[in-house]
Design a protein around this motif. Structure first.
Motif, PDB file in Angstrom:
ATOM      1  N   GLU A 151      83.726  47.768  44.444  1.00 46.52           N
ATOM      2  CA  GLU A 151      83.316  48.015  46.020  1.00 46.52           C
ATOM      3  C   GLU A 151      82.664  48.313  47.240  1.00 46.52           C
ATOM      4  N   ARG A 152      82.676  49.907  46.264  1.00 43.55           N
ATOM      5  CA  ARG A 152      82.031  50.677  47.463  1.00 43.55           C
ATOM      6  C   ARG A 152      81.317  51.441  46.360  1.00 43.55           C
ATOM      7  N   PHE A 153      80.293  51.908  47.356  1.00 41.20           N
ATOM      8  CA  PHE A 153      79.490  53.386  45.664  1.00 41.20           C
ATOM      9  C   PHE A 153      79.326  53.524  46.795  1.00 41.20           C
ATOM     10  N   LEU A 154      79.115  55.520  46.169  1.00 41.79           N
ATOM     11  CA  LEU A 154      78.352  56.613  46.982  1.00 41.79           C
ATOM     12  C   LEU A 154      77.339  56.718  46.231  1.00 41.79           C
ATOM     13  N   ALA A 155      76.121  56.662  46.726  1.00 42.81           N
ATOM     14  CA  ALA A 155      74.652  56.784  46.281  1.00 42.81           C
ATOM     15  C   ALA A 155      73.683  57.657  46.431  1.00 42.81           C
ATOM     16  N   GLY A 156      72.914  58.307  45.907  1.00 45.21           N
ATOM     17  CA  GLY A 156      71.417  58.730  46.970  1.00 45.21           C
ATOM     18  C   GLY A 156      71.167  59.863  45.684  1.00 45.21           C
ATOM     19  N   GLY A 157      70.638  61.044  46.236  1.00 43.30           N
ATOM     20  CA  GLY A 157      69.557  62.263  44.962  1.00 43.30           C
ATOM     21  C   GLY A 157      69.989  63.528  45.861  1.00 43.30           C
ATOM     22  N   THR A 158      69.568  64.465  44.561  1.00 44.27           N
ATOM     23  CA  THR A 158      70.105  65.414  44.908  1.00 44.27           C
ATOM     24  C   THR A 158      69.118  66.874  44.012  1.00 44.27           C
ATOM     25  N   GLU A 159      68.936  67.445  44.075  1.00 45.70           N
ATOM     26  CA  GLU A 159      68.152  68.423  43.828  1.00 45.70           C
ATOM     27  C   GLU A 159      67.694  70.041  44.146  1.00 45.70           C
ATOM     28  N   ALA A 160      67.788  70.465  42.954  1.00 44.12           N
ATOM     29  CA  ALA A 160      68.169  72.295  43.819  1.00 44.12           C
ATOM     30  C   ALA A 160      66.849  73.403  42.689  1.00 44.12           C
ATOM     31  N   PRO A 161      65.673  72.559  43.445  1.00 44.20           N
ATOM     32  CA  PRO A 161      63.982  73.782  41.593  1.00 44.20           C
ATOM     33  C   PRO A 161      63.804  74.990  42.429  1.00 44.20           C
ATOM     34  N   LEU A 162      64.573  75.234  43.392  1.00 47.08           N
ATOM     35  CA  LEU A 162      64.006  76.712  43.605  1.00 47.08           C
ATOM     36  C   LEU A 162      64.123  77.493  43.292  1.00 47.08           C
ATOM     37  N   THR A 163      63.842  78.195  41.443  1.00 51.05           N
ATOM     38  CA  THR A 163      63.542  78.708  40.473  1.00 51.05           C
ATOM     39  C   THR A 163      62.219  79.218  40.629  1.00 51.05           C
ATOM     40  N   ASP A 164      62.220  80.146  39.775  1.00 49.57           N
ATOM     41  CA  ASP A 164      61.064  81.104  39.863  1.00 49.57           C
ATOM     42  C   ASP A 164      59.825  80.218  38.583  1.00 49.57           C
ATOM     43  N   PHE A 165      61.101  79.695  37.530  1.00 52.23           N
ATOM     44  CA  PHE A 165      59.883  78.404  36.603  1.00 52.23           C
ATOM     45  C   PHE A 165      59.011  77.062  37.659  1.00 52.23           C
ATOM     46  N   THR A 166      60.363  76.254  38.570  1.00 48.59           N
ATOM     47  CA  THR A 166      59.840  75.233  38.126  1.00 48.59           C
ATOM     48  C   THR A 166      58.790  75.476  39.974  1.00 48.59           C
ATOM     49  N   LEU A 167      59.216  77.127  40.327  1.00 46.57           N
ATOM     50  CA  LEU A 167      58.073  77.608  41.597  1.00 46.57           C
ATOM     51  C   LEU A 167      56.598  77.104  40.744  1.00 46.57           C
ATOM     52  N   ALA A 168      56.878  77.961  39.534  1.00 51.58           N
ATOM     53  CA  ALA A 168      55.187  78.621  38.918  1.00 51.58           C
ATOM     54  C   ALA A 168      54.542  77.127  38.169  1.00 51.58           C
ATOM     55  N   GLN A 169      55.763  76.176  37.843  1.00 50.87           N
ATOM     56  CA  GLN A 169      54.565  74.993  37.357  1.00 50.87           C
ATOM     57  C   GLN A 169      53.885  74.356  38.777  1.00 50.87           C
ATOM     58  N   MET A 170      54.820  74.242  39.799  1.00 46.06           N
ATOM     59  CA  MET A 170      54.294  73.762  41.157  1.00 46.06           C
ATOM     60  C   MET A 170      52.556  74.367  41.188  1.00 46.06           C
ATOM     61  N   GLN A 171      53.081  75.534  41.283  1.00 46.87           N
ATOM     62  CA  GLN A 171      51.591  76.292  41.566  1.00 46.87           C
ATOM     63  C   GLN A 171      51.704  76.496  40.622  1.00 46.87           C
ATOM     64  N   ALA A 172      51.622  75.897  39.196  1.00 43.68           N
ATOM     65  CA  ALA A 172      50.182  75.361  37.757  1.00 43.68           C
ATOM     66  C   ALA A 172      49.653  74.285  38.164  1.00 43.68           C
TER      67      ALA A 172
END
Length: 398
Positions: free
Chosen positions: A176-197
């Motif tokens: 009948e009803r839905f809560l829907a969306g997205g979430t992300e908390a990627p501001l870690t050193d390892f993830t930032l390093a991946q994006m920089q790589a």
């Protein structure tokens, strides 16, 4: 698939947002983060929102162990539930569908670091880091006992995968009803390093508008964190008409279509030059909406500030819309790229545009439209991710 000929509509009863802009799309400030010898700009949440997040963490004993990704989703879901008027707690028929590219990033990295240090792993490590952990905690916090709790991961289009699944359940009468969306908390050193790589990270300082969609070279990708959740309901056209007669001033957003596109790409970080997956997703979303391309007034771009990605999306837009494009807008120069949450935050921004009929002009040379050239009644939103997947949604105000 359901086109506009259907007697029922999917409407957004309420929405919640947590991002670098805080509570106001007109205000955003990037932060600086040290990574080795480098200083990178990031789209972190502001201090007032950080305090709310930490208060939530302390509120319930079991929440103290949760990943930041989950807590961001809880904050946004509570906002959406309250805005929808679903308080006190909604009925068990409520479903939850949440997308996240990486899930419990911080907790996973911390558990692994501790394991390398002393060789032990706590029993809670596995349940706290599975992707299903995100939707199940949102469902628990919302008070639903028997509704679906679905988590999705399809890189940066994850939130629209979640929205599309929720829409399908609602149209099928399975909820009948839905809560829907997205979430992300990627501001870690390892993830930032991946994006920089990857060689795509912005060279600009936090105070110098580091994310610049549509500006060309250099690449100006900036990582951000956040969440957006929507309270969705199915309603008949007749019922909505009667409701609007009682409350004519209150805007009602209709989620008209969610389309998907896929293409086989040899390089999992690449995409075709003419954005075949974008084209398929946009056409599918427009078909579901029963809307011709010329009825779209604005497009909230995926456009992460990478030259190849930005150019591919522009070519796809021309393939779908022809030479005369709708107004082109972006929120990433305000909040950065929030990976699995980005599509949901773009949809929230689209709802803001439909209400405000305005957006701030980008303070750097770009192909973004500086101000609306027409009344904004229908908006298309794009998202895309690694592996050749894309998703588009169409939202209008009724």
């Amino acid at each position: 698939m359901i086109s506009a000929a259907s007697d029922s509509l999917i409407i957004i009863r309420g929405r919640g947002r947590v991002a670098a802009v805080g509570l106001d799309w007109a205000a955003a400030t990037f932060q600086s983060r040290s990574l080795g010898s480098h200083t990178l700009a990031v789209g972190g949440i502001p201090e007032a929102v950080e305090q709310a997040l930490q208060l939530l963490r302390k509120q319930t004993a079991s929440y103290r162990q949760l990943d930041r990704t989950v807590l961001l989703a809880l904050l946004a879901a509570r906002q959406a539930t309250a805005a929808a008027g679903w308080l006190p707690q909604p009925a068990p028929a409520l479903g939850v569908s949440i997308g996240s590219s990486r899930g419990a990033t911080g907790r996973l990295e911390q558990f692994h670091e501790d394991f390398l240090a002393d060789g032990t792993v706590p029993a809670a490590a596995s349940p706290l880091t599975t992707l299903g952990n995100v939707a199940s905690w949102v469902a628990y916090d919302a008070g639903t006992a028997g509704g679906a709790a679905l988590s999705h991961s399809s890189t940066c289009s994850s939130a629209f995968q979640a929205l599309g699944n929720a829409v399908a359940w609602l149209r099928a009468g399975m909820a009948e009803r839905f809560l829907a969306g997205g979430t992300e908390a990627p501001l870690t050193d390892f993830t930032l390093a991946q994006m920089q790589a990857l060689g795509i990270y912005s060279p600009f300082a936090a105070a110098d508008f580091p994310c610049r969609p549509g500006a060309g070279r250099p690449s100006t990708f900036v990582l951000g964190e956040g969440a957006a959740v929507f309270a969705l309901e199915k309603i008949s056209r007749a019922a909505l008409h009667a409701e609007r007669a009682q409350q004519p001033a209150a805007p009602v957003f209709c989620l008209e279509g969610v389309g998907f596109g896929f293409e086989a790409i040899g390089s999992k970080t690449g995409l075709s030059a003419d954005g075949q997956h974008f084209q398929t997703a946009m056409r599918e979303a427009l078909w579901q909406a029963g809307a011709a391309p010329e009825t779209v007034d604005a497009v909230v771009l995926h456009s992460p500030g990478t030259p190849a990605g930005d150019a591919s999306e522009r070519r796809a837009l021309h393939a779908v819309f022809g030479e005369t494009l709708p107004d082109l807008v972006s929120n990433k120069w305000r909040i950065g790229h929030t990976l699995g949450a980005s599509a949901a935050l773009s949809l929230d921004f689209a709802c803001h545009l439909l209400t405000a009929q305005a957006w701030p002009p980008a303070p750097f040379p770009t192909d973004l439209t500086p101000a609306p050239t027409r009344p904004i009644r229908r908006v298309l939103i794009n998202a895309a991710g690694f592996g050749g997947n894309a998703a588009s949604a169409v939202v209008s105000v009724v």
